[in-house]
Design a protein around this motif. Structure first.
Motif, PDB file in Angstrom:
ATOM      1  N   ASN A 127       0.827  -1.210   0.000  1.00 12.12           N
ATOM      2  CA  ASN A 127       0.000   0.000   0.000  1.00 12.12           C
ATOM      3  C   ASN A 127       0.860   1.258   0.000  1.00 12.12           C
ATOM      4  N   GLN A 128       1.904   1.241   0.819  1.00 12.77           N
ATOM      5  CA  GLN A 128       2.779   2.401   0.867  1.00 12.77           C
ATOM      6  C   GLN A 128       3.406   2.685  -0.497  1.00 12.77           C
ATOM      7  N   ILE A 129       3.815   1.626  -1.181  1.00 13.61           N
ATOM      8  CA  ILE A 129       4.469   1.794  -2.485  1.00 13.61           C
ATOM      9  C   ILE A 129       3.488   2.358  -3.511  1.00 13.61           C
ATOM     10  N   THR A 130       2.283   1.770  -3.588  1.00 11.36           N
ATOM     11  CA  THR A 130       1.323   2.229  -4.600  1.00 11.36           C
ATOM     12  C   THR A 130       0.790   3.623  -4.279  1.00 11.36           C
ATOM     13  N   ILE A 131       0.627   3.923  -2.985  1.00  7.64           N
ATOM     14  CA  ILE A 131       0.141   5.255  -2.608  1.00  7.64           C
ATOM     15  C   ILE A 131       1.167   6.326  -2.972  1.00  7.64           C
ATOM     16  N   SER A 132       2.427   5.960  -2.984  1.00  7.09           N
ATOM     17  CA  SER A 132       3.477   6.937  -3.293  1.00  7.09           C
ATOM     18  C   SER A 132       3.306   7.530  -4.689  1.00  7.09           C
ATOM     19  N   PHE A 133       2.747   6.758  -5.624  1.00  7.69           N
ATOM     20  CA  PHE A 133       2.519   7.315  -6.966  1.00  7.69           C
ATOM     21  C   PHE A 133       1.031   7.443  -7.294  1.00  7.69           C
ATOM     22  N   GLY A 134       0.195   7.527  -6.256  1.00  5.76           N
ATOM     23  CA  GLY A 134      -1.186   7.945  -6.450  1.00  5.76           C
ATOM     24  C   GLY A 134      -2.229   6.888  -6.596  1.00  5.76           C
ATOM     25  N   HIS A 135      -1.931   5.644  -6.268  1.00  7.43           N
ATOM     26  CA  HIS A 135      -2.929   4.577  -6.316  1.00  7.43           C
ATOM     27  C   HIS A 135      -3.123   4.015  -4.909  1.00  7.43           C
ATOM     28  N   GLY A 136      -4.386   3.855  -4.521  1.00 12.24           N
ATOM     29  CA  GLY A 136      -4.678   3.276  -3.208  1.00 12.24           C
ATOM     30  C   GLY A 136      -5.288   4.268  -2.244  1.00 12.24           C
ATOM     31  N   VAL A 137      -5.168   5.547  -2.496  1.00  8.88           N
ATOM     32  CA  VAL A 137      -5.805   6.591  -1.689  1.00  8.88           C
ATOM     33  C   VAL A 137      -6.637   7.466  -2.612  1.00  8.88           C
ATOM     34  N   SER A 138      -7.876   7.693  -2.229  1.00  6.28           N
ATOM     35  CA  SER A 138      -8.747   8.591  -2.987  1.00  6.28           C
ATOM     36  C   SER A 138      -9.022   9.832  -2.153  1.00  6.28           C
ATOM     37  N   THR A 139      -8.818  10.968  -2.752  1.00  7.01           N
ATOM     38  CA  THR A 139      -9.030  12.232  -2.055  1.00  7.01           C
ATOM     39  C   THR A 139      -9.719  13.204  -2.994  1.00  7.01           C
ATOM     40  N   THR A 140     -10.111  14.349  -2.497  1.00  5.05           N
ATOM     41  CA  THR A 140     -10.808  15.314  -3.352  1.00  5.05           C
ATOM     42  C   THR A 140      -9.800  16.194  -4.081  1.00  5.05           C
ATOM     43  N   PRO A 141     -10.114  16.619  -5.299  1.00  2.14           N
ATOM     44  CA  PRO A 141      -9.198  17.500  -6.022  1.00  2.14           C
ATOM     45  C   PRO A 141      -8.908  18.803  -5.287  1.00  2.14           C
ATOM     46  N   LEU A 142      -9.914  19.349  -4.569  1.00  2.00           N
ATOM     47  CA  LEU A 142      -9.691  20.621  -3.876  1.00  2.00           C
ATOM     48  C   LEU A 142      -8.648  20.482  -2.785  1.00  2.00           C
ATOM     49  N   GLN A 143      -8.723  19.417  -1.983  1.00  3.59           N
ATOM     50  CA  GLN A 143      -7.725  19.294  -0.927  1.00  3.59           C
ATOM     51  C   GLN A 143      -6.364  18.890  -1.478  1.00  3.59           C
ATOM     52  N   THR A 144      -6.336  18.299  -2.663  1.00  2.00           N
ATOM     53  CA  THR A 144      -5.052  18.067  -3.328  1.00  2.00           C
ATOM     54  C   THR A 144      -4.408  19.398  -3.692  1.00  2.00           C
ATOM     55  N   ALA A 145      -5.221  20.345  -4.180  1.00  2.00           N
ATOM     56  CA  ALA A 145      -4.705  21.675  -4.500  1.00  2.00           C
ATOM     57  C   ALA A 145      -4.244  22.398  -3.241  1.00  2.00           C
ATOM     58  N   VAL A 146      -4.959  22.245  -2.143  1.00  3.09           N
ATOM     59  CA  VAL A 146      -4.589  22.893  -0.876  1.00  3.09           C
ATOM     60  C   VAL A 146      -3.258  22.340  -0.371  1.00  3.09           C
ATOM     61  N   ALA A 147      -3.100  21.013  -0.442  1.00  2.00           N
ATOM     62  CA  ALA A 147      -1.827  20.406  -0.037  1.00  2.00           C
ATOM     63  C   ALA A 147      -0.707  20.847  -0.974  1.00  2.00           C
ATOM     64  N   GLY A 148      -1.021  20.995  -2.275  1.00  6.09           N
ATOM     65  CA  GLY A 148      -0.025  21.470  -3.232  1.00  6.09           C
ATOM     66  C   GLY A 148       0.425  22.886  -2.919  1.00  6.09           C
ATOM     67  N   ALA A 149      -0.499  23.725  -2.441  1.00  5.83           N
ATOM     68  CA  ALA A 149      -0.130  25.088  -2.067  1.00  5.83           C
ATOM     69  C   ALA A 149       0.887  25.089  -0.939  1.00  5.83           C
ATOM     70  N   ALA A 150       0.752  24.132  -0.007  1.00 14.19           N
ATOM     71  CA  ALA A 150       1.707  24.049   1.110  1.00 14.19           C
ATOM     72  C   ALA A 150       3.107  23.705   0.620  1.00 14.19           C
ATOM     73  N   LEU A 151       3.198  23.000  -0.502  1.00 14.68           N
ATOM     74  CA  LEU A 151       4.515  22.629  -1.024  1.00 14.68           C
ATOM     75  C   LEU A 151       5.279  23.825  -1.573  1.00 14.68           C
ATOM     76  N   ILE A 152       4.567  24.868  -2.001  1.00 15.10           N
ATOM     77  CA  ILE A 152       5.264  25.964  -2.688  1.00 15.10           C
ATOM     78  C   ILE A 152       5.137  27.314  -1.987  1.00 15.10           C
ATOM     79  N   ASN A 153       4.374  27.401  -0.883  1.00 20.15           N
ATOM     80  CA  ASN A 153       4.196  28.701  -0.214  1.00 20.15           C
ATOM     81  C   ASN A 153       5.071  28.866   1.023  1.00 20.15           C
ATOM     82  N   GLY A 154       6.075  28.003   1.166  1.00 22.57           N
ATOM     83  CA  GLY A 154       6.931  28.059   2.340  1.00 22.57           C
ATOM     84  C   GLY A 154       6.647  26.962   3.340  1.00 22.57           C
ATOM     85  N   GLY A 155       5.721  26.052   2.989  1.00 24.06           N
ATOM     86  CA  GLY A 155       5.449  24.899   3.846  1.00 24.06           C
ATOM     87  C   GLY A 155       4.268  25.058   4.773  1.00 24.06           C
TER      88      GLY A 155
END
Length: 582
Positions: A409-437
């Protein structure tokens, strides 16, 4: 004089000398006058007594009328009191003051069945104005024993005047207010809609009710006076462009659905968000179930290789990996009966930037394997990808994950299979990657930078965020993000193409494409995420990849909205070049 004659004379004298009660009167007539006065006084007393009785009777009636006038009205039927029918909802405005939702006055048609003589005649006349009226149910209402029945809610002024001209006794009109959305479906999933009684059902309309408006309405404390408008964070100009891009790409790729969001990376404000198919809140019934679903916040999907952004950030943030490290991606990984390959495999050692550039499943799995399963799970939880998102919008889905995380599960989740999430919270998490954390929960209401800083959570190191900005830009220049580049606006990001599950198995004939982007990468201000569900290319059995679908959607959105958002383009190194057009 005979004996008989004397008797007659005596009787005649007795008649004139005796009163009504056998009392003898004197010859002067004084006793007769006293009796007359006494009778007159008795008559006057009787008249006064009758008048007093009438006065008391009318005083009682007048008193009861005053009591009824001062008494609170009672709801004795299914109709609401007029003041509650006319209760106002606040206008909804965008961040620039443009009206997104407002109230307009209208009327509704009702009947009083006990005053209806011939229901058939009434129905026949009404059908001349309302041809679609349900004859059977209307007849049942007009024939009922109740004293009130709705016949048609929210008529147009023309319909009202035509029905009035029919002169039908036993029917009338009650004033109401109807919610009107000038933009139609432009921002339907954000604004939501109301029901026939002007109560919020979905979106920000429902949010407004949950803030106390519905409670006030339920106890009759609302009024028909205008309320303070509610300002949203969205920009209707950006929203209109975003929706048009979604509609165009669904039509182009014959897709089942699509969605996009433009998010302020530093405040968490949603500038625009759309999900298609959608619906017109002025007539939500026509949208159907497909149109009602807000795929951005209430739909969960396996986001594919966009998750590699979080996996690489985790490895870098843990300190167990650096941008200069290399990983062996020559051979497939076999684990738990599964074989993990690269779609665009280089069959060589790859550096971290190359893993990101070539979207290597093998390289990402090797980097993820540096941390424990618990660390991986905790990291995604910190980014808000495994828990329900908190925002004003009521329609928010709960992400799904394996009950028990195993190594596979850990391996497949690392490239996006095995966990389902909403696109909006994916964008919110993406913002944390580039706004200083900093993870900042999204908002559909205006938020200042100071307010954002107060609610922000530091989830990764600023140095990790700096590395991720570099990787985003690297992929935008050299990798799959090239098809999202807009000249002058320095767009970077990560594509994601995930096979969809069909009948319990992953199918290569159906996929879900997404692109997580940010701009301008030298100082990121906005995050843009797009997705397209099950795109098809005519004449081809293999579906198109995210670089061919979701990335061009980002390009089109940024190209048209960046000037509106106030982002100045730069050309050449450090913006030194000047673009001149003659």
């Amino acid at each position: 004089m005979s004996f008989l004659s004397r008797i007659m004379v005596l009787k005649s004298r007795a008649h004139f000398s005796a009163g009504a009660r056998g009392v003898r009167y004197g010859g002067d007539g004084k006793n007769f006058e006293g009796i007359r006065k006494r009778k007159s006084k008795q008559a006057r007393n009787r008249v006064a007594l009758i008048m007093a009785g009438f006065m008391c009777f009318y005083c009682v009636i007048g008193g009861r009328l005053v009591v009824y006038a001062m008494k609170e009205p009672e709801n004795t039927s299914s109709i609401l009191p007029p003041d509650r029918l006319m209760a106002s909802r606040p206008d909804i405005l965008d961040r620039n003051g443009e009206v997104l939702a407002t109230d307009i006055r209208t009327v509704s048609l009702f009947a009083e069945p006990h005053k209806i003589v011939d229901p058939d005649e009434v129905i026949e006349k009404l059908r001349t104005v309302l041809p679609d009226i349900d004859v059977k149910s209307t007849y049942s209402r007009l024939s009922s024993k109740s004293r009130f029945q709705w016949l048609r809610r929210q008529l147009t002024p023309k319909q009202q005047s035509q029905i009035l001209a029919l002169g039908i006794p036993g029917i009338g009109f009650r004033p109401e207010k109807r919610r009107f959305y000038p933009g139609g479906p432009t921002a339907s999933h954000i604004i939501g809609y109301v029901n026939i009684d002007n109560r919020g059902v979905a979106g920000m309309e429902r949010y407004i009710d949950t803030q106390g408006l519905a409670d006030l309405a339920s106890v009759g404390m609302t009024s028909d006076q205008p309320l303070e408008p509610v300002h949203l964070s969205i920009d209707i100009r950006v929203q209109a462009i975003l929706r048009q891009v979604l509609v165009d790409f669904i039509d182009k790729f014959k897709a089942k659905g699509a969605g996009a969001v433009v998010l302020d990376a530093n405040t968490g404000e949603v500038l625009a968000m759309g999900s298609a198919p959608d619906f017109d809140p002025n007539n939500p019934a026509e949208g159907g179930e497909e149109g009602w679903l807000n795929r951005m916040s209430n739909g969960t999907f396996e986001m594919g290789s966009t998750f590699k952004s979080f996996s690489l950030a985790m490895a870098l943030d843990s300190g167990k990996s650096k941008l200069t490290d290399s990983y062996d991606a020559r051979y497939p990984i076999r684990i738990g009966g599964f074989t993990i390959n690269d779609l665009h495999g280089k069959h060589s050692f790859l550096t971290v930037p190359e893993i990101f550039q070539y979207s290597s499943n093998i390289g990402t799995a090797k980097m993820t394997d540096l941390v424990s399963i618990d660390y991986h799970k905790d990291f995604l939880t910190k980014l808000g990808l495994l828990t329900k998102m908190h925002t004003e919008l009521p329609e928010v889905a709960q992400p799904t994950q394996p009950r028990v995380w195993k190594k596979v599960n850990q391996i497949t989740i690392s490239f996006g299979h095995g966990v389902s999430t909403t696109p909006l919270q994916t964008a919110v998490a993406g913002a944390a990657l580039i706004n200083g954390g900093k993870l900042i929960q999204p908002t559909f209401l205006p938020r200042t930078q100071e307010q954002a800083d107060a609610v922000a959570n530091q989830v990764i190191k600023p140095s990790t965020s700096k590395d991720m900005r570099w990787l985003f830009e690297w992929n935008g220049v050299k990798g799959s993000g090239r098809s999202a580049r807009v000249e002058g606006f320095d767009v970077g990001g990560k594509t994601g193409t995930a096979d969809k599950v069909v009948k319990g198995r992953y199918s290569r004939e159906h996929n879900f494409n997404a692109f997580l982007a940010a701009f301008p990468m030298n100082n990121p201000k906005y995050v843009v995420l797009t997705f397209i569900d099950d795109p098809r290319t005519e004449g081809k059995t293999i579906p198109p990849l995210a670089a061919e679908t979701a990335a061009p959607m980002v390009k089109e959105i940024i190209r048209r909205t960046a000037p509106i958002l106030g982002v100045k383009p730069t050309f050449g190194d450090n913006g030194s070049a000047l673009l001149v057009s003659y």
